[in-house]
Design an enzyme around this catalytic site. Structure first.
Site, PDB file in Angstrom:
ATOM      1  N   ASP A 161     -21.041  55.823  71.732  1.00  0.00           N
ATOM      2  CA  ASP A 161     -21.819  57.116  71.909  1.00  0.00           C
ATOM      3  C   ASP A 161     -22.581  57.166  70.492  1.00  0.00           C
ATOM      4  O   ASP A 161     -23.809  57.043  70.364  1.00  0.00           O
ATOM      5  CB  ASP A 161     -21.266  58.237  72.014  1.00  0.00           C
ATOM      6  CG  ASP A 161     -20.769  58.308  73.558  1.00  0.00           C
ATOM      7  OD1 ASP A 161     -21.482  57.330  74.402  1.00  0.00           O
ATOM      8  OD2 ASP A 161     -19.677  59.093  73.735  1.00  0.00           O
ATOM      9  N   ASP A 205     -13.589  68.259  76.219  1.00  0.00           N
ATOM     10  CA  ASP A 205     -12.516  67.720  75.915  1.00  0.00           C
ATOM     11  C   ASP A 205     -11.407  68.353  75.858  1.00  0.00           C
ATOM     12  O   ASP A 205     -11.540  69.225  74.955  1.00  0.00           O
ATOM     13  CB  ASP A 205     -12.600  66.569  75.000  1.00  0.00           C
ATOM     14  CG  ASP A 205     -13.728  65.311  75.388  1.00  0.00           C
ATOM     15  OD1 ASP A 205     -14.297  65.236  76.413  1.00  0.00           O
ATOM     16  OD2 ASP A 205     -14.024  64.697  74.290  1.00  0.00           O
ATOM     17  N   GLY A 245     -17.041  46.190  69.766  1.00  0.00           N
ATOM     18  CA  GLY A 245     -15.727  46.968  69.012  1.00  0.00           C
ATOM     19  C   GLY A 245     -15.857  46.600  67.361  1.00  0.00           C
ATOM     20  O   GLY A 245     -16.948  46.511  66.667  1.00  0.00           O
ATOM     21  N   ASN A 295     -19.463  67.677  78.121  1.00  0.00           N
ATOM     22  CA  ASN A 295     -18.113  67.955  78.890  1.00  0.00           C
ATOM     23  C   ASN A 295     -17.311  68.695  77.738  1.00  0.00           C
ATOM     24  O   ASN A 295     -17.656  68.528  76.553  1.00  0.00           O
ATOM     25  CB  ASN A 295     -17.298  66.797  79.107  1.00  0.00           C
ATOM     26  CG  ASN A 295     -17.524  66.060  80.320  1.00  0.00           C
ATOM     27  OD1 ASN A 295     -18.274  66.642  81.222  1.00  0.00           O
ATOM     28  ND2 ASN A 295     -17.460  64.620  80.709  1.00  0.00           N
ATOM     29  N   GLU A 346     -23.222  59.273  83.746  1.00  0.00           N
ATOM     30  CA  GLU A 346     -22.040  60.496  83.839  1.00  0.00           C
ATOM     31  C   GLU A 346     -22.934  61.606  84.806  1.00  0.00           C
ATOM     32  O   GLU A 346     -22.123  62.792  84.877  1.00  0.00           O
ATOM     33  CB  GLU A 346     -21.391  61.140  82.583  1.00  0.00           C
ATOM     34  CG  GLU A 346     -20.362  59.917  82.260  1.00  0.00           C
ATOM     35  CD  GLU A 346     -19.485  60.583  80.961  1.00  0.00           C
ATOM     36  OE1 GLU A 346     -18.167  60.198  80.651  1.00  0.00           O
ATOM     37  OE2 GLU A 346     -19.899  61.535  80.457  1.00  0.00           O
ATOM     38  N   ASN A 399     -22.599  63.585  73.105  1.00  0.00           N
ATOM     39  CA  ASN A 399     -22.120  63.102  72.250  1.00  0.00           C
ATOM     40  C   ASN A 399     -23.084  61.959  71.477  1.00  0.00           C
ATOM     41  O   ASN A 399     -23.429  61.890  70.178  1.00  0.00           O
ATOM     42  CB  ASN A 399     -20.659  61.924  72.474  1.00  0.00           C
ATOM     43  CG  ASN A 399     -19.503  62.651  72.785  1.00  0.00           C
ATOM     44  OD1 ASN A 399     -19.310  63.780  72.347  1.00  0.00           O
ATOM     45  ND2 ASN A 399     -18.633  61.982  73.373  1.00  0.00           N
ATOM     46  N   GLY A 433     -18.638  44.265  66.061  1.00  0.00           N
ATOM     47  CA  GLY A 433     -20.216  44.708  65.833  1.00  0.00           C
ATOM     48  C   GLY A 433     -20.792  44.609  67.131  1.00  0.00           C
ATOM     49  O   GLY A 433     -19.994  45.219  68.254  1.00  0.00           O
TER      50      GLY A 433
HETATM   51  P1  ADP Z   1     -17.165  51.668  73.317  1.00  0.00           P
HETATM   52  O1  ADP Z   1     -16.802  52.765  72.146  1.00  0.00           O
HETATM   53  O2  ADP Z   1     -18.059  52.003  74.146  1.00  0.00           O
HETATM   54  O3  ADP Z   1     -15.875  50.985  73.810  1.00  0.00           O
HETATM   55  P2  ADP Z   1     -17.198  49.479  71.320  1.00  0.00           P
HETATM   56  O4  ADP Z   1     -15.776  49.612  71.352  1.00  0.00           O
HETATM   57  O5  ADP Z   1     -17.779  48.369  71.491  1.00  0.00           O
HETATM   58  O6  ADP Z   1     -17.881  50.553  72.206  1.00  0.00           O
HETATM   59  O7  ADP Z   1     -17.655  50.260  69.855  1.00  0.00           O
HETATM   60  C1  ADP Z   1     -18.914  50.608  69.468  1.00  0.00           C
HETATM   61  C2  ADP Z   1     -19.474  50.376  68.129  1.00  0.00           C
HETATM   62  O8  ADP Z   1     -18.763  50.832  67.322  1.00  0.00           O
HETATM   63  C3  ADP Z   1     -19.333  48.737  67.731  1.00  0.00           C
HETATM   64  O9  ADP Z   1     -20.599  48.078  68.017  1.00  0.00           O
HETATM   65  C4  ADP Z   1     -18.981  49.053  66.254  1.00  0.00           C
HETATM   66  O10 ADP Z   1     -20.328  49.228  65.587  1.00  0.00           O
HETATM   67  C5  ADP Z   1     -18.353  50.270  66.262  1.00  0.00           C
HETATM   68  N1  ADP Z   1     -16.789  50.039  66.247  1.00  0.00           N
HETATM   69  C6  ADP Z   1     -15.947  50.241  67.147  1.00  0.00           C
HETATM   70  N2  ADP Z   1     -14.876  49.790  66.717  1.00  0.00           N
HETATM   71  C7  ADP Z   1     -14.872  49.516  65.258  1.00  0.00           C
HETATM   72  C8  ADP Z   1     -13.624  49.034  64.374  1.00  0.00           C
HETATM   73  N3  ADP Z   1     -12.742  48.993  64.846  1.00  0.00           N
HETATM   74  N4  ADP Z   1     -14.371  48.832  63.085  1.00  0.00           N
HETATM   75  C9  ADP Z   1     -15.657  48.759  63.143  1.00  0.00           C
HETATM   76  N5  ADP Z   1     -16.748  49.270  64.064  1.00  0.00           N
HETATM   77  C10 ADP Z   1     -16.248  49.509  64.984  1.00  0.00           C
END
Ligand code: ADP
Length: 298
Positions: free
Chosen positions: A246, A11, A215, A9, A137, A41, A218
């Site tokens: 990604d 953006d 997030g 895509n 997608e 990505n 981890g």
């Molecule tokens: P998505 O982007 O699909 O929503 P996540 O938010 O779970 O997925 O993030 C994917 C990966 O990115 C996590 O497993 C982690 O390794 C890393 N990550 C995301 N946000 C953070 C953060 N605030 N601090 C450190 N690592 C992060």
């Protein structure tokens, strides 16, 4: 080698003082065009880490196609199986971002991605890859065809979330949902869950190995048999988590293709994804292999 079958895509990011309501017009500013799409990505993240990455997909017959192909090539990705589609436009994601709050709205138009057919994925890059990376997608029948063609390890990001046919799940070796996607797939209600509760949901999917990204916490590796393992990220100052999932999948694929065991591959992916959040944009701070090695926890 890694083959990525999926979306590309463009953006279109614009800043707005306030997100518009229904029927309302607001004036935005600072239009930024950036290459995106979950598939592309993931390919860019894998390409930056080295090790032979091919992208399979469709772009339009427009200037956005050239920008996307140039960006992937610069990241070291082989784009010979990305086809320009006459009469189609490259997929777009239009994203107004509100000043201050950072809240956004996203409108995705699949464009040429919707034209990626089962016939497009019956190629040597997919057959011969050690790891094939898939997302949702592009049309589901194409995702199924790619999984059927692959002889290597099949890794699927179930995003955007939708019900998955049993035949597809049976061919997926590693499923990589984020917490929200896992809850949707499991048909559970949103709630705060402990790692043990998330592992139980993941096991109920019966999808081989599941890696749940969490997030800033981890990721949770839930192997087919044996105990679940929580892998926290190294300390980073996250400025933009767009595309972190990604970056995670791209790095996971490269590690698995190199023969790294699942726990080590998840550690590398958590580290690469954490580093990717330290710059703006989906591909802003994708690390190379040396940067991941230097930041690996433990
Ligand atoms: P998505 O982007 O699909 O929503 P996540 O938010 O779970 O997925 O993030 C994917 C990966 O990115 C996590 O497993 C982690 O390794 C890393 N990550 C995301 N946000 C953070 C953060 N605030 N601090 C450190 N690592 C992060």
């Amino acid at each position: 080698t890694v083959a990525v079958v999926g979306s590309l895509n463009e953006d279109v990011l614009v800043r707005v003082g306030r997100l518009p309501g229904r029927g309302e017009t607001v004036v935005g500013r600072d239009t930024v065009l950036a290459p995106g799409g979950k598939g592309a990505n993931q390919a860019a993240a894998a390409g930056r880490l080295g090790g032979g990455v091919a992208m399979v997909g469709r772009v339009g017959d427009d200037p956005a196609a050239g920008r996307q192909l140039a960006a992937l090539t610069a990241a070291g990705v082989d784009v010979s199986a990305v086809h320009r589609t006459p009469g189609a436009l490259t997929g777009t994601a239009t994203i107004p971002v509100e000043d201050g709050s950072g809240e956004n709205l996203i409108v995705v138009v699949p464009g040429a991605n919707a034209e990626l057919g089962p016939g497009d994925v019956d190629v040597a890059a997919v057959r011969d890859a050690r790891v094939v990376l898939l997302q949702l997608e592009v049309p589901l029948e194409t995702v199924q065809a790619a999984a059927g063609t692959a002889r290597g390890t099949v890794v699927l990001t179930p995003a955007p979330p939708q019900p998955l046919p049993a035949g597809l799940l049976a061919r997926v070796d590693v499923l990589v949902p984020n917490e929200h996607e896992l809850v949707q797939l499991a048909g559970a209600r949103p709630a705060e869950r402990t790692p043990a509760e998330l592992a139980a949901l993941a096991r109920d999917l019966a999808a081989g190995t599941v890696v749940v990204t969490l997030g800033a916490r981890g990721a949770l590796l839930v192997p087919d048999g044996g105990p679940a393992l929580l892998q926290p990220p190294p300390p980073v100052t996250a400025v933009d988590t767009t595309g972190a999932g990604d970056a995670f999948c791209g790095a996971l694929a490269v590690a698995l293709a190199a023969g790294t065991a699942p726990a080590g591959a998840v550690a590398a992916a958590v580290t690469a994804a954490a580093l990717s959040t330290t710059g703006a944009g989906a591909r802003g701070a994708l690390p190379d292999a040396a940067a991941v090695q230097a930041a690996l926890p433990g």
